[in-house]
Design an enzyme around this catalytic site. Sequence first.
Site, PDB file in Angstrom:
ATOM      1  CG  ASN A   1      -0.248   0.785   2.297  1.00 46.04           C
ATOM      2  OD1 ASN A   1      -0.487   1.780   2.660  1.00 46.04           O
ATOM      3  ND2 ASN A   1       0.101  -0.020   3.145  1.00 46.04           N
TER       4      ASN A   1
ATOM      5  CG  PHE B   1      -0.384   8.800   7.084  1.00 47.73           C
ATOM      6  CD1 PHE B   1      -0.455   7.853   7.445  1.00 47.73           C
ATOM      7  CD2 PHE B   1       0.343   9.994   7.505  1.00 47.73           C
ATOM      8  CE1 PHE B   1       0.665   7.439   8.084  1.00 47.73           C
ATOM      9  CE2 PHE B   1       1.542   9.509   8.267  1.00 47.73           C
ATOM     10  CZ  PHE B   1       1.790   8.018   8.586  1.00 47.73           C
TER      11      PHE B   1
ATOM     12  CB  SER C   1       3.891   5.560   7.482  1.00 45.70           C
ATOM     13  OG  SER C   1       3.487   5.482   5.991  1.00 45.70           O
TER      14      SER C   1
ATOM     15  CG  ASN D   1       3.077   4.524   1.703  1.00 43.87           C
ATOM     16  OD1 ASN D   1       3.762   4.036   0.845  1.00 43.87           O
ATOM     17  ND2 ASN D   1       2.389   3.770   2.494  1.00 43.87           N
ATOM     18  CB  THR D   2       4.482  10.178   5.304  1.00 41.94           C
ATOM     19  OG1 THR D   2       2.825  10.171   5.108  1.00 41.94           O
ATOM     20  CG2 THR D   2       4.522  11.830   5.945  1.00 41.94           C
TER      21      THR D   2
ATOM     22  CE  LYS E   1       2.679   0.030  12.888  1.00 41.92           C
ATOM     23  NZ  LYS E   1       1.342   0.156  12.510  1.00 41.92           N
TER      24      LYS E   1
ATOM     25  CG  ASN F   1       4.441   0.908   9.449  1.00 41.51           C
ATOM     26  OD1 ASN F   1       3.658   0.698   8.566  1.00 41.51           O
ATOM     27  ND2 ASN F   1       4.048   2.142  10.220  1.00 41.51           N
TER      28      ASN F   1
HETATM   29  C1  LIG Z   1      -3.567  -1.054   3.476  1.00 44.32           C
HETATM   30  C2  LIG Z   1      -2.916  -0.732   4.845  1.00 44.32           C
HETATM   31  C3  LIG Z   1      -2.823   0.429   5.174  1.00 44.32           C
HETATM   32  C4  LIG Z   1      -2.069   0.912   6.597  1.00 44.32           C
HETATM   33  N1  LIG Z   1      -1.967   2.209   7.019  1.00 44.32           N
HETATM   34  C5  LIG Z   1      -1.462   2.484   8.192  1.00 44.32           C
HETATM   35  C6  LIG Z   1      -1.245   3.618   8.866  1.00 44.32           C
HETATM   36  O1  LIG Z   1      -2.158   4.540   8.528  1.00 44.32           O
HETATM   37  N2  LIG Z   1      -0.542   3.623   9.957  1.00 44.32           N
HETATM   38  C7  LIG Z   1       0.183   2.741  10.724  1.00 44.32           C
HETATM   39  O2  LIG Z   1       1.016   2.724  11.434  1.00 44.32           O
HETATM   40  N3  LIG Z   1       0.500   1.410   9.929  1.00 44.32           N
HETATM   41  C8  LIG Z   1      -0.526   1.125   8.834  1.00 44.32           C
HETATM   42  N4  LIG Z   1      -0.302  -0.106   8.082  1.00 44.32           N
HETATM   43  C9  LIG Z   1       0.771  -0.895   8.514  1.00 44.32           C
HETATM   44  C10 LIG Z   1      -0.056  -2.095   9.617  1.00 44.32           C
HETATM   45  O3  LIG Z   1      -0.711  -1.324  11.022  1.00 44.32           O
HETATM   46  C11 LIG Z   1       1.032  -3.097   9.823  1.00 44.32           C
HETATM   47  O4  LIG Z   1       2.012  -2.585  10.812  1.00 44.32           O
HETATM   48  C12 LIG Z   1       1.645  -3.809   8.694  1.00 44.32           C
HETATM   49  O5  LIG Z   1       0.533  -3.970   7.765  1.00 44.32           O
HETATM   50  C13 LIG Z   1       2.207  -5.175   9.263  1.00 44.32           C
HETATM   51  O6  LIG Z   1       1.183  -6.124   9.715  1.00 44.32           O
HETATM   52  P1  LIG Z   1       0.489  -7.210   8.549  1.00 44.32           P
HETATM   53  O7  LIG Z   1       1.475  -7.890   8.048  1.00 44.32           O
HETATM   54  O8  LIG Z   1      -0.364  -7.927   9.613  1.00 44.32           O
HETATM   55  O9  LIG Z   1      -0.597  -6.466   7.680  1.00 44.32           O
HETATM   56  C14 LIG Z   1      -0.895  -0.173   7.338  1.00 44.32           C
HETATM   57  C15 LIG Z   1      -1.136  -1.427   6.465  1.00 44.32           C
HETATM   58  C16 LIG Z   1      -2.040  -1.857   5.386  1.00 44.32           C
HETATM   59  C17 LIG Z   1      -1.956  -3.211   4.787  1.00 44.32           C
END
Ligand SMILES: Cc1cc2nc3c(=O)[nH]c(=O)nc-3n(C[C@H](O)[C@H](O)[C@H](O)COP(=O)(O)O)c2cc1C
Length: 348
Positions: A109, A113, A171, A173-174, A209, A238
Site C-alpha cells: 500500500n 495517511f 510509514s 509513504n510520508t 511504531k 510497520n
Molecule cells: C492498507 C494498509 C494501510 C496501513 N495503514 C497504516 C497506517 O495508517 N498507520 C500505521 O501505523 N500502519 C499502517 N499500516 C501497517 C499495519 O498497521 C501493520 O504494521 C503492517 O501491515 C504489518 O502487519 P500485517 O503484516 O499484519 O499487515 C497499514 C497496512 C496496510 C496493509
Amino acid sequence: MFSILRPFIFNLDPETAHDLAIKSLKFNPLPSKMFKVEDEEMLNIELLGKNFPNPIGLAAGFDKSAEVYNSLLKLGFGFVEVGTVTPLKQYGNPKPRIFRLEEDHALINRLGFNNDGMEVIKDRIKSNSKKGILGINIGPNKETKDQKKDFCLGLKNFFEIADYITVNISSPNTEGLRDFHDQQKLVDLIVSLNKIKKDNGTNIPLLLKISPDIDRSHIPEISDAAVKNNISAIILTNTTNRHRDNLKSALKNEKGGLSGDPLNQISTNMIKSFSRELKGKIPIIGVGGVNSGKSAYEKILAGASLLQLYTSFVYRGPSAAKDIKKELIQILKSEGISNIKDAIGKSS
Ligand SMILES: Cc1cc2nc3c(=O)[nH]c(=O)nc-3n(C[C@H](O)[C@H](O)[C@H](O)COP(=O)(O)O)c2cc1C
C-alpha cells in the site's frame, strides 16, 4: 460464509473491497459472543495499566477514521488501533494505491495517511463510546511544515479519549517521517510529547511504531531513547519498502509498504533484536505477518507481549481473530502453558 464471498470480494479492486468492508461493519449485527473462544482466559494479559481480554489486536490502517472500532472489537479482537490520524483531513496518494499480492499472501500500500482529520475523528469517538481497548495512532500531514508539531497536535487532541497513543514514525509513504528514527530527532520528539503530557497532567501511554527497514546498528540507540524517555511500549513493525526479490506476484514492484507473509520473519527478527536490547524494560507489540496461532506464538516467544495484524484479516476474513485465538490456545495447551504471559520472550 467468507470463503463463499471471497472470490467475489477478491474480484473487486482492494480499496473498493476495503470501503465495502467498512460499510458492512457499520451494520454488523453479529453478537460478540460468536467470536469468543473456549478457555479465552488463557489469553488474558495485563499491560499498559489495562486488562487485555486477548493479545490479538487489529493494527492501524484498517479503521483509519475510527468508523467501526466497536464492530471490530465484536469480531473478537483484544484491542483496536485506529488511524493513522493527521491534524487535517487529507486525501492521500492518487488511486490505485493498495495492491493485493495473492500468491504471496501480501499487500502493498501507498495510501499516504488518507483520513478525516483529528477534530472530526475526535467527535466521532466521543459520540460512540468504546466497548474495549482503543489505541489512536497519530502522524503528520503530508503538506505540514513541521512534522513534530503535528504529532504534538495529535497528542493534545486525543489524550483524553484514547487508551494509548501510537507515535507513528515508520510509514514509508510520508516523506521525511522515518528520519525520526535518528536518535537526536527521536529524543527531541519524545521530549516534546512528554512535556505535553506533563502540562496536561496525563499519564497516557505513548507507544512508538518502528520501521523494519532501519539499520540494525540503530536498535541500541532507539531502545535507549525509548527507555530513558518513558515510552510505554514499542510496536514492531510497520510495512517494509524493501524485500521484493523473493516475491512471486506480478505486482511485487509497486511502490509502497509491503505487509503480510513476506514480512513475518523480518518482523519476528526485529522483535528478537529489540527484546535482547530492552531486557524487559519496555514491552513489545509484535506486528507483521501474524496469520495463524503458530506465527502469533513465534512472535510471543521472540518477546512480544501483544500482537496486531492487518493483512491476514483481509485474507482470512472476519473470523481471523477468533481462529488465531483458538489455534494459539491449542498451542499453549500442547506446551503445558496455562497463560500466554508465561511464554513471552522464551526464545529471545
Ligand atoms: C492498507 C494498509 C494501510 C496501513 N495503514 C497504516 C497506517 O495508517 N498507520 C500505521 O501505523 N500502519 C499502517 N499500516 C501497517 C499495519 O498497521 C501493520 O504494521 C503492517 O501491515 C504489518 O502487519 P500485517 O503484516 O499484519 O499487515 C497499514 C497496512 C496496510 C496493509
